[in-house]
Design an enzyme around this catalytic site. Sequence first.
Site, mmCIF file in Angstrom:
data_model
loop_
_atom_site.group_PDB
_atom_site.id
_atom_site.type_symbol
_atom_site.label_atom_id
_atom_site.label_comp_id
_atom_site.label_asym_id
_atom_site.label_seq_id
_atom_site.Cartn_x
_atom_site.Cartn_y
_atom_site.Cartn_z
ATOM 1 N N MET A 31 1.003 -1.392 0.169
ATOM 2 C CA MET A 31 0.033 -0.032 -0.037
ATOM 3 C C MET A 31 0.980 1.251 -0.066
ATOM 4 S SD MET A 31 -3.729 -0.760 2.008
ATOM 5 C CE MET A 31 -3.151 0.025 3.878
ATOM 6 N N HIS A 35 8.919 1.005 3.492
ATOM 7 C CA HIS A 35 10.013 1.179 4.578
ATOM 8 C C HIS A 35 11.137 -0.286 4.200
ATOM 9 C CE1 HIS A 35 7.559 -1.987 6.434
ATOM 10 N NE2 HIS A 35 6.363 -0.779 6.769
ATOM 11 N N HIS A 38 9.399 -3.503 3.257
ATOM 12 C CA HIS A 38 8.866 -3.279 2.049
ATOM 13 C C HIS A 38 10.178 -3.669 0.831
ATOM 14 C CE1 HIS A 38 5.410 -0.905 3.491
ATOM 15 N NE2 HIS A 38 5.651 -1.953 2.966
ATOM 16 N N ASP A 151 1.469 -9.007 9.373
ATOM 17 C CA ASP A 151 0.922 -9.156 8.976
ATOM 18 C C ASP A 151 0.497 -11.059 8.779
ATOM 19 O OD1 ASP A 151 -0.547 -6.465 8.514
ATOM 20 O OD2 ASP A 151 1.140 -6.019 6.826
#
Length: 282
Positions: A31, A35, A38, A151
């Site tokens: 999204m 940082h 990612h 996640d």
Amino acid sequence: MIKVSGCISEIKSQIKEWKRQGLSIGLVPTMGYLHEGHQSLIERAVKENDRVVVSIFVNPIQFAPGEDLESYPRDIKKDTVLCEQTGAHLIFNPTPEEMYPNGFSTNVTMNGLTKELCGKTRPTHFGGVCTVVSKLFNITAPDRAYFGEKDAQQLAIIKRMVKDLNFDLEIVGCPIVREKDGLAKSSRNTYLNATERKAALILSKAISLGKEMVKNGERSSAAVIKAMTEKIETEPLAKIDYVNIVNAENIEPVDTISGSILAAIAVYIGKTRLIDNFMITV
Ligand code: PAF
């Protein structure tokens, strides 16, 4: 220069061309407001694939009314630089209208795996995630797609969805990336002021405590949950959403810790909801 496109048909023809050349494709769905977490996904994708697509899309349908859709941080210029420096080849940055045009009527819902943990307080969230991720898989036809273990419930859900719906790709889970002091990297960390930033350390402290207990032989979920809860409660700015231990694959709560388990927490620090977890196989 890395190519940035928000146009589905343009992305599809680029993918078709790469496939025609026999190149493998890695997808990193994000999204944005990228940082080091990612970045680690992109680096891994670059190592394992000939071409890497990063999708940057703040997906409106995974936010419930009153959540942080409008304030979610965005910086496509900075993200583009990071993607380019990390070796990605293409950024897919669509508008909500491109992804969900007038008349859009189809949703992917999952019955299992979504009831516990984040699914309890965010009951519509994972339907939105499954729908957008299915679209991203269909648009970019990747050989592999990369998701962070931070996640963990999302990762388990996507693995299940890929199995259930016979998507032809491999899902690669990548380890949580932490700040030096232990806080798990998250785009939402930017919401924290200096006092909250310090208070947020209680999440990783509770995670370390729980993990140590399990490593030292504790097998009662209730005992580990109690200790983690009490730890978090020592921080006055923290408000617990959940502390729970579930089977890492089907996300069902477990009384006794055995096999692969996921210990997950969601905690409000001020108005910011943060998540963290550890997975362990015993
Ligand atoms: O993890 C995220 O950033 C999002 O949930 C995802 C997978 C990109 C779908 O919007």
